[in-house]
Design a protein around this motif. Structure first.
Motif, PDB file in Angstrom:
ATOM      1  N   UNK A 186       0.812  -1.219   0.000  1.00 21.82           N
ATOM      2  CA  UNK A 186       0.000   0.000   0.000  1.00 21.82           C
ATOM      3  C   UNK A 186       0.846   1.270   0.000  1.00 21.82           C
ATOM      4  N   UNK A 187       2.038   1.198  -0.589  1.00 20.23           N
ATOM      5  CA  UNK A 187       2.937   2.348  -0.750  1.00 20.23           C
ATOM      6  C   UNK A 187       3.353   2.961   0.577  1.00 20.23           C
ATOM      7  N   UNK A 188       3.452   2.119   1.623  1.00 19.68           N
ATOM      8  CA  UNK A 188       3.813   2.585   2.967  1.00 19.68           C
ATOM      9  C   UNK A 188       5.320   2.695   3.171  1.00 19.68           C
ATOM     10  N   UNK A 189       6.112   2.386   2.138  1.00 21.32           N
ATOM     11  CA  UNK A 189       7.565   2.432   2.247  1.00 21.32           C
ATOM     12  C   UNK A 189       8.104   1.213   2.966  1.00 21.32           C
ATOM     13  N   UNK A 190       9.407   0.975   2.784  1.00 23.93           N
ATOM     14  CA  UNK A 190      10.094  -0.120   3.485  1.00 23.93           C
ATOM     15  C   UNK A 190      11.428   0.407   3.968  1.00 23.93           C
ATOM     16  N   UNK A 191      11.645   0.324   5.253  1.00 23.86           N
ATOM     17  CA  UNK A 191      12.874   0.833   5.838  1.00 23.86           C
ATOM     18  C   UNK A 191      14.099   0.217   5.164  1.00 23.86           C
ATOM     19  N   UNK A 192      15.000   1.089   4.733  1.00 17.14           N
ATOM     20  CA  UNK A 192      16.228   0.643   4.089  1.00 17.14           C
ATOM     21  C   UNK A 192      16.071   0.260   2.637  1.00 17.14           C
ATOM     22  N   UNK A 193      14.831   0.343   2.097  1.00 14.72           N
ATOM     23  CA  UNK A 193      14.594  -0.124   0.734  1.00 14.72           C
ATOM     24  C   UNK A 193      13.981   0.935  -0.171  1.00 14.72           C
ATOM     25  N   UNK A 194      12.935   1.608   0.280  1.00  8.60           N
ATOM     26  CA  UNK A 194      12.279   2.607  -0.550  1.00  8.60           C
ATOM     27  C   UNK A 194      11.312   3.448   0.261  1.00  8.60           C
ATOM     28  N   UNK A 195      11.121   4.680  -0.158  1.00 10.48           N
ATOM     29  CA  UNK A 195      10.275   5.602   0.607  1.00 10.48           C
ATOM     30  C   UNK A 195       8.782   5.318   0.464  1.00 10.48           C
ATOM     31  N   UNK A 243      10.700   5.336 -16.085  1.00 11.29           N
ATOM     32  CA  UNK A 243      11.443   5.291 -17.335  1.00 11.29           C
ATOM     33  C   UNK A 243      12.937   5.519 -17.137  1.00 11.29           C
ATOM     34  N   UNK A 244      13.295   6.523 -16.324  1.00 11.00           N
ATOM     35  CA  UNK A 244      14.690   6.956 -16.217  1.00 11.00           C
ATOM     36  C   UNK A 244      15.358   6.638 -14.888  1.00 11.00           C
ATOM     37  N   UNK A 245      14.573   6.235 -13.895  1.00 14.56           N
ATOM     38  CA  UNK A 245      15.112   6.118 -12.549  1.00 14.56           C
ATOM     39  C   UNK A 245      15.132   7.491 -11.890  1.00 14.56           C
ATOM     40  N   UNK A 246      15.548   7.537 -10.641  1.00 15.49           N
ATOM     41  CA  UNK A 246      15.567   8.807  -9.897  1.00 15.49           C
ATOM     42  C   UNK A 246      16.837   8.865  -9.060  1.00 15.49           C
ATOM     43  N   UNK A 247      17.504  10.000  -9.141  1.00 14.88           N
ATOM     44  CA  UNK A 247      18.648  10.253  -8.276  1.00 14.88           C
ATOM     45  C   UNK A 247      18.099  10.603  -6.895  1.00 14.88           C
ATOM     46  N   UNK A 284      17.117  12.299  -3.677  1.00 14.67           N
ATOM     47  CA  UNK A 284      17.129  13.717  -3.339  1.00 14.67           C
ATOM     48  C   UNK A 284      16.253  14.061  -2.135  1.00 14.67           C
ATOM     49  N   UNK A 285      15.247  13.282  -1.817  1.00  9.30           N
ATOM     50  CA  UNK A 285      14.424  13.548  -0.635  1.00  9.30           C
ATOM     51  C   UNK A 285      14.754  12.606   0.513  1.00  9.30           C
ATOM     52  N   UNK A 286      15.230  11.419   0.196  1.00  4.77           N
ATOM     53  CA  UNK A 286      15.409  10.354   1.172  1.00  4.77           C
ATOM     54  C   UNK A 286      16.813   9.777   1.054  1.00  4.77           C
ATOM     55  N   UNK A 287      17.197   8.972   2.011  1.00  2.00           N
ATOM     56  CA  UNK A 287      18.513   8.333   1.999  1.00  2.00           C
ATOM     57  C   UNK A 287      18.418   6.848   1.649  1.00  2.00           C
ATOM     58  N   UNK A 288      17.639   6.533   0.629  1.00  2.00           N
ATOM     59  CA  UNK A 288      17.495   5.143   0.217  1.00  2.00           C
ATOM     60  C   UNK A 288      18.406   4.798  -0.955  1.00  2.00           C
ATOM     61  N   UNK A 289      19.108   5.766  -1.473  1.00  2.00           N
ATOM     62  CA  UNK A 289      19.912   5.549  -2.666  1.00  2.00           C
ATOM     63  C   UNK A 289      19.091   5.853  -3.909  1.00  2.00           C
ATOM     64  N   UNK A 290      19.721   5.735  -5.037  1.00  2.00           N
ATOM     65  CA  UNK A 290      19.054   6.031  -6.304  1.00  2.00           C
ATOM     66  C   UNK A 290      18.070   4.926  -6.671  1.00  2.00           C
TER      67      UNK A 290
END
Length: 148
Positions: free
Chosen positions: A76-85, A107-111, A113-119
């Motif tokens: 439900x798009x609640x994020x996963x700690x250490x994985x994605x916002x 399409x392009x991925x995301x650098x 910029x808001x979170x510390x999950x990596x690109x």
């Protein structure tokens, strides 16, 4: 032993017991010694209130989200700690991240910029129609959680 020595010994033992309890409580995966919440790796990051119903497109988007996105962005798009916002978050409200940003991210991925999950890497094999349905699902979740 005199009364003063006994009192000091009792206080010392009590102090060690309290310290032991505090350290044990801080190691339960919920709090740290500073009292901040510690979230286990992969755990849900936010609580998501589900809408009573979803539109047909959002139901298709939910299925696609579960197959493509949930591994990182959580159920439900609640994020996963250490994985994605979490995508059910004010950062992703339509006024800040328009629907087109979801298309560009897939399409392009995301650098990062808001979170510390990596690109976020580009998502292979996802179609524009898939992303549109996923976006509809996320927007309906957001609205159910007061994010307009």
């Amino acid at each position: 032993m005199n009364a003063k020595t006994v009192s000091i010994a009792v206080l010392g033992v009590a102090g060690l017991a309290v310290l032991g309890w505090f350290l044990a409580a801080s190691d339960d995966g919920k709090t740290t010694p500073t009292g901040t919440r510690q979230v286990p790796e992969g755990a849900q990051l936010v609580q998501v209130q589900l809408p009573e119903t979803l539109s047909e497109e959002a139901r298709m988007g939910q299925r696609a989200f579960e197959a493509i996105c949930a591994a990182c962005h959580g159920d439900n798009a609640a994020g996963r700690n250490g994985m994605g916002p979490p995508l059910v978050h004010k950062i992703y409200e339509p006024g800040h991240h328009a629907d087109a940003s979801f298309q560009l991210a897939a399409q392009n991925g995301v650098r990062a910029h808001h979170w510390n999950f990596g690109n976020m890497p580009p998502v292979d094999g996802v179609t524009r129609a898939d992303v549109a349905a996923i976006t509809t699902y996320v927007r309906e979740l957001q609205r159910a959680n007061g994010i307009e």
